[in-house]
Write a protein that holds these residues in place. Sequence first.
Motif, short mmCIF file in Angstrom:
data_model
loop_
_atom_site.label_atom_id
_atom_site.label_comp_id
_atom_site.label_asym_id
_atom_site.label_seq_id
_atom_site.Cartn_x
_atom_site.Cartn_y
_atom_site.Cartn_z
N THR A 93 144.01 60.77 -12.24
CA THR A 93 142.70 60.96 -11.59
C THR A 93 142.14 59.64 -11.08
O THR A 93 141.61 59.58 -9.96
N ASN A 94 142.26 58.61 -11.90
CA ASN A 94 141.79 57.28 -11.48
C ASN A 94 142.94 56.55 -10.79
O ASN A 94 143.96 56.27 -11.42
N PRO A 95 142.81 56.22 -9.50
CA PRO A 95 143.94 55.58 -8.80
C PRO A 95 144.38 54.27 -9.45
O PRO A 95 145.54 53.87 -9.32
N ALA A 96 143.46 53.63 -10.19
CA ALA A 96 143.84 52.39 -10.88
C ALA A 96 144.90 52.65 -11.94
O ALA A 96 145.67 51.75 -12.29
N ASP A 97 144.95 53.90 -12.45
CA ASP A 97 145.94 54.27 -13.48
C ASP A 97 147.14 55.02 -12.90
O ASP A 97 148.05 55.38 -13.64
N ALA A 98 147.11 55.31 -11.61
CA ALA A 98 148.16 56.14 -10.99
C ALA A 98 149.45 55.34 -10.81
O ALA A 98 149.42 54.14 -10.51
N ALA A 99 150.58 56.04 -10.98
CA ALA A 99 151.88 55.39 -10.85
C ALA A 99 152.15 54.99 -9.40
O ALA A 99 151.65 55.63 -8.46
N GLU A 100 152.96 53.96 -9.23
CA GLU A 100 153.39 53.51 -7.90
C GLU A 100 154.02 54.69 -7.15
O GLU A 100 154.78 55.46 -7.73
N GLY A 101 153.70 54.80 -5.86
CA GLY A 101 154.31 55.83 -5.04
C GLY A 101 153.59 57.15 -5.06
O GLY A 101 153.91 58.05 -4.29
N THR A 102 152.60 57.32 -5.97
CA THR A 102 151.85 58.57 -6.00
C THR A 102 150.80 58.55 -4.87
O THR A 102 150.42 57.49 -4.37
N ILE A 103 150.35 59.75 -4.51
CA ILE A 103 149.40 59.86 -3.40
C ILE A 103 148.11 59.12 -3.71
O ILE A 103 147.55 58.42 -2.85
N ARG A 104 147.62 59.25 -4.94
CA ARG A 104 146.36 58.56 -5.26
C ARG A 104 146.55 57.04 -5.29
O ARG A 104 145.66 56.29 -4.86
N LYS A 105 147.70 56.58 -5.77
CA LYS A 105 147.94 55.13 -5.74
C LYS A 105 147.93 54.61 -4.30
O LYS A 105 147.40 53.54 -4.00
N MET A 106 148.50 55.43 -3.39
CA MET A 106 148.65 54.98 -2.00
C MET A 106 147.37 55.15 -1.17
O MET A 106 147.09 54.34 -0.29
N TYR A 107 146.61 56.23 -1.46
CA TYR A 107 145.54 56.59 -0.53
C TYR A 107 144.14 56.72 -1.13
O TYR A 107 143.17 56.89 -0.39
N ALA A 108 144.00 56.67 -2.48
CA ALA A 108 142.67 56.90 -3.06
C ALA A 108 141.89 55.59 -3.21
O ALA A 108 142.48 54.52 -3.39
N GLU A 109 140.56 55.71 -3.16
CA GLU A 109 139.66 54.56 -3.28
C GLU A 109 139.25 54.28 -4.71
O GLU A 109 139.09 53.15 -5.12
N SER A 110 138.95 55.36 -5.45
CA SER A 110 138.28 55.22 -6.74
C SER A 110 138.42 56.53 -7.52
O SER A 110 138.89 57.53 -6.96
#
Length: 139
Positions: A93-110
């Motif tokens: 849910t939190n892009p700061a915790d999202a794995a490399e290559g995931t959509i949130r890691k690549m495109y989410a702000e917060s």
Amino acid sequence: MATNRTFTMLKPDAVEKGYIGAILEKISASGFRIVAMKLTQMTTADAQSFYAIHSERPFFADLVEYMTRGPIVAAVLEKENAVDDFRTLIGATNPADAAEGTIRKMYAESISANAVHGSDSDDNAAIEAAFHFSGREQF
Ligand code: CMP
């Protein structure tokens, strides 16, 4: 493993930034079939109802304001193990915790503007799909 369906929204931040094409490309390349899709905008009543489970949370008012601030892409996706595989694809849910290559890691702000929604169970996928699509709009 059974083929099933999940529900997603590309949220206002992702649409505003022009990420629709890139995110849909990643979803398709990951083996999901799009069986329903539309560009739409949630009303305040829609967002309050869709996120009713979070109504007591401190971030609820901000969540409703954010989800109604512009258009979203709503879609239903089909794949083997769709719910769990899609949650893996989008990341934490939190892009700061999202794995490399995931959509949130690549495109989410917060954590609040996190680009994409994915259903958390088969039952909720069906409820959320029915919230946005009639039976005739799901193929
Ligand atoms: P999603 O999991 O798609 O649906 C619930 C949303 O609430 C979540 O994405 C975030 O956008 C938002 N959310 C969840 N937790 C928080 C939090 N701690 N602070 C702000 N927003 C949150």
